[in-house]
Design a protein around this motif. Sequence first.
Motif, short mmCIF file in Angstrom:
data_model
loop_
_atom_site.label_atom_id
_atom_site.label_comp_id
_atom_site.label_asym_id
_atom_site.label_seq_id
_atom_site.Cartn_x
_atom_site.Cartn_y
_atom_site.Cartn_z
N VAL B 310 34.31 93.45 49.20
CA VAL B 310 34.80 92.01 48.98
C VAL B 310 34.91 91.53 50.31
CG1 VAL B 310 36.85 90.82 48.68
CG2 VAL B 310 35.94 92.28 46.79
N ALA B 311 35.15 92.17 51.40
CA ALA B 311 35.38 91.52 52.61
C ALA B 311 33.77 91.28 53.19
CB ALA B 311 35.81 92.45 53.61
N ALA B 312 32.88 92.08 52.86
CA ALA B 312 31.49 91.87 53.32
C ALA B 312 30.91 90.63 52.43
CB ALA B 312 30.49 93.04 53.01
N ALA B 319 29.51 84.33 58.47
CA ALA B 319 28.35 84.81 59.63
C ALA B 319 27.47 83.93 59.65
CB ALA B 319 28.29 86.21 59.74
N ASP B 320 26.39 83.86 58.41
CA ASP B 320 25.33 83.36 58.21
C ASP B 320 25.51 81.65 58.45
OD1 ASP B 320 24.41 85.71 57.40
OD2 ASP B 320 24.20 85.17 55.17
N ALA B 321 26.53 81.23 58.17
CA ALA B 321 26.62 79.70 58.78
C ALA B 321 27.07 79.66 59.87
CB ALA B 321 27.61 79.19 57.64
N SER B 322 26.93 80.71 60.77
CA SER B 322 27.65 80.43 62.30
C SER B 322 28.94 80.25 62.45
CB SER B 322 26.93 79.46 62.92
OG SER B 322 25.41 80.21 63.22
N VAL B 323 29.65 80.71 61.32
CA VAL B 323 31.33 80.52 61.57
C VAL B 323 31.87 81.71 62.15
CG1 VAL B 323 33.59 80.24 60.16
CG2 VAL B 323 31.63 78.98 59.47
N ASN B 324 32.70 81.47 63.39
CA ASN B 324 33.16 82.61 63.95
C ASN B 324 34.41 82.70 63.38
OD1 ASN B 324 31.37 83.89 65.95
ND2 ASN B 324 31.60 82.18 67.18
N VAL B 325 34.82 84.11 62.90
CA VAL B 325 36.04 84.38 62.58
C VAL B 325 36.92 85.03 63.45
CG1 VAL B 325 37.49 85.69 60.61
CG2 VAL B 325 35.30 84.39 60.08
N ASP B 326 38.38 84.97 63.59
CA ASP B 326 38.93 85.40 64.75
C ASP B 326 39.81 86.42 64.05
OD1 ASP B 326 40.29 86.40 66.98
OD2 ASP B 326 41.31 84.45 67.16
N MET B 327 41.21 86.14 63.82
CA MET B 327 42.14 87.10 63.32
C MET B 327 41.84 87.18 61.67
SD MET B 327 45.22 84.95 65.06
CE MET B 327 46.48 86.10 65.46
N ILE B 328 42.17 88.25 61.15
CA ILE B 328 42.03 88.56 59.81
C ILE B 328 43.45 89.50 59.25
CG2 ILE B 328 40.65 89.81 58.00
CD1 ILE B 328 38.09 89.57 59.66
N ARG B 352 33.16 73.50 57.53
CA ARG B 352 31.83 74.21 57.08
C ARG B 352 32.45 75.31 56.36
NH1 ARG B 352 28.54 76.45 61.39
NH2 ARG B 352 29.92 75.18 62.65
N ALA B 353 33.29 76.06 56.95
CA ALA B 353 33.75 77.25 56.30
C ALA B 353 34.26 77.12 54.82
CB ALA B 353 35.03 77.98 57.18
N VAL B 354 35.13 76.21 54.94
CA VAL B 354 35.78 76.01 53.37
C VAL B 354 34.36 75.61 52.30
CG1 VAL B 354 36.75 74.33 52.14
CG2 VAL B 354 37.95 74.98 54.11
#
Lengths: 441, 441
Positions: B310-312, B319-328, B352-354
């Motif tokens: 699910v995480a993947a 990631a494909d949309a160039s959104v950098n994720v920080d804390m998870i 963009r992420a939403v």
Amino acid sequence: MADRESKYTAVAGGQRLYAVPPASFVRLQSDGPNPMARIVQKFGGTSVADVDRIKNVALRVKREVDAGHEVAVVVSAMAGTTNQLVDWSRAISRLHDAREYDAVVASGEQVTAGLLAMALQDLGVNARSWLGWQIPLRTDGVHGKARIEGIDTGLMLERIASGQVPVIAGFQGLGPDNRITTLGRGGSDTSAVALAAALKADRCDIFTDVDGVYTTDPRIVAKARKLDKITYEEMLEMASQGAKVLQTRSVEMAMKHGVRVQVLSSFVDLPGTLVVDEEEIVEQEIVSGIAYSRDEAKITLVRVADRPGVAAAIFGPLADASVNVDMIVQNVSEDGKTTDLTFTVTKADLDRAVKVLEDNRGQLGYEDLKSDADVVKISVIGVGMRSHAGVAQKMFKALAEKGINIMVISTSEIKVSVLVAEDYTELALRSLHSAYGLDAA
Amino acid sequence: MADRESKYTAVAGGQRLYAVPPASFVRLQSDGPNPMARIVQKFGGTSVADVDRIKNVALRVKREVDAGHEVAVVVSAMAGTTNQLVDWSRAISRLHDAREYDAVVASGEQVTAGLLAMALQDLGVNARSWLGWQIPLRTDGVHGKARIEGIDTGLMLERIASGQVPVIAGFQGLGPDNRITTLGRGGSDTSAVALAAALKADRCDIFTDVDGVYTTDPRIVAKARKLDKITYEEMLEMASQGAKVLQTRSVEMAMKHGVRVQVLSSFVDLPGTLVVDEEEIVEQEIVSGIAYSRDEAKITLVRVADRPGVAAAIFGPLADASVNVDMIVQNVSEDGKTTDLTFTVTKADLDRAVKVLEDNRGQLGYEDLKSDADVVKISVIGVGMRSHAGVAQKMFKALAEKGINIMVISTSEIKVSVLVAEDYTELALRSLHSAYGLDAA
């Protein structure tokens, strides 16, 4: 054409950099349908003064590309930019280093070249900016007023052949010390003509804020006419005698390398004036134009000794002080011992010239020194003078009829210049323009 | 020292470009009288914003020269210049070519380098400007954010040895295509540190508009203290976590090559903060500083399937949309089938992420998506954490005492970060600053 071909300039290494257009291009001069041509377009500071004008320039370039021509573009700095950079340099240091000055001021053309390349790409034109050091356009090491020594066109010609438009930063080159050099004010014209010669271009279009070369200043003489063509020699005299359309050095270079130059406006869509070889002009007027320069001042040395060596004693110290002397008249001696000597210098040099002469008064032994900055030099120019007598006489007569007193006269093969009181500038120009039949119908 | 010496970086051709200072310079760290040192000074845009400030910078450089030091200077563009050039580029073309953009924006540093060289000469200091292509400072071909690959220091070192001060245009280099590259925003810091490494300088002074690195933002916490020293690792975390004093890449490079960096103000005459190796700091605080970043937004996926992959499935499209994720943070599943997943992105990436997550909702199968842009990330940073327990606990306790709810926690070896509601920013910073004993006396 063998004679024209011999004008190739050989440089070290045997590379031929400057050349007249090869014979195959000469047919362009005919009025038939335009075959593919190679054109250098140069846009001055007012033509690229802001983003909208740069976009407009891009459209002009695209039009030639779309017409199937090979185009190389040379740009000046955006209007005002160079002055700003010069002001900063002066504010930093009154005696600023010429090498640093060159690095600073050359940045203006760099910006325009990059922006115009972007604008062309935005229109779908394959374009790439070139700075002086990237070409390289090699110059001597005289920073601030360098002379072009050679242009490596190999890579640029490859790119042009592949359909790319090079956008070249004008005014700049690369000195022998691997530093940026600049060609002096107005040097972008010289860049463009040199590039046109090196690329063997069919024409070099100089876009500026006037639409061509006029018979005289149209702001003064309403009946002034735009010339379709003018010879290199005449253009050179026009430029030297005060017309500010083209920089003198660029005309010299065009003449030397047989580059056909067109002066035209980037703001109107009309043909400009072609600066070409005498042979290209079928019906040559006797007089092509009348130039004037207010940047003159007159000095008279009264009763200076009339003996050998006096001229050298006067003009030697002036030359040492970097004062350029233009017209010189020496009266016939009345008493056999003394004479009056009159000559002109630029207004900017007048104070310095007077000081040098006063400092040397003891040695020169003149009775009085008179100076007058309220003078104008008016020049009648035309290659037709070579074969027609009476041109000077017509000038003196026209001026005499208006009661204009001539102070000094100097002549060359294709020019007659007179110095008159500045107040008569407009009257003299209009009278001469009519006298030589130059008035527009 | 053998270990430090091994940090030399070999490049093609066997030239050693980057190196830690040789052992003979290390004694500089003592408090004794200063022997001759080699210093790189970097001046940012506000420090060279106009002619008077450039003259002031020249005085600062001269002082080091007069003290017998060898100095190389790196300059940014005059404040405002780069923005103007970027604006023009955007107005010309929204999708402007990165190569042309580089040629345009690099001109800003060129102007400052030339002007500062003039100003130094005016003070009698032998100086000469260097552009990226003149050194050359070689980079890869990634225009707009190029990486430095090597610096030819041979000629520059000769000139330095002869008493000349090189004034280097920061932010720019020469790409493999013989075109100007730029290093991205703030790249002049990177230029300066790379040059300090290549020249084996004893110190790299970064002059800016703040007088050093503070324990936290002094505009918020009045009792914030300027740090005398900070380690590379801490500075890197501070920069990554929101402190804007130094560009992250320049700190990475300083750490990699052992360049001692000093951050100080060009407007006051005080020592700044030294960024150095951990070994140089004798009494290390457990926590050195507290950073914060308002540039965060939180996204929670409610009741997302709790199964492998699910995480993947979630972070792949982001990631494909160039959104950098920080804390998870992933909550423990209550029902064994679904879980809530919370993570942070930058505010700029939120929309963009939403959209990406909503577009993939069918595949991800979450029940609800909640987003919140009114959050702040607060980070407690200190290399002392490695050897001291209880740092995180002290943070949670201090925040709890003020009733501040922690949304997300993430930790690294020398950092604890928490996400809290943005309204609590100032309260949280002040509480933590006191809790860790950082308040000025």
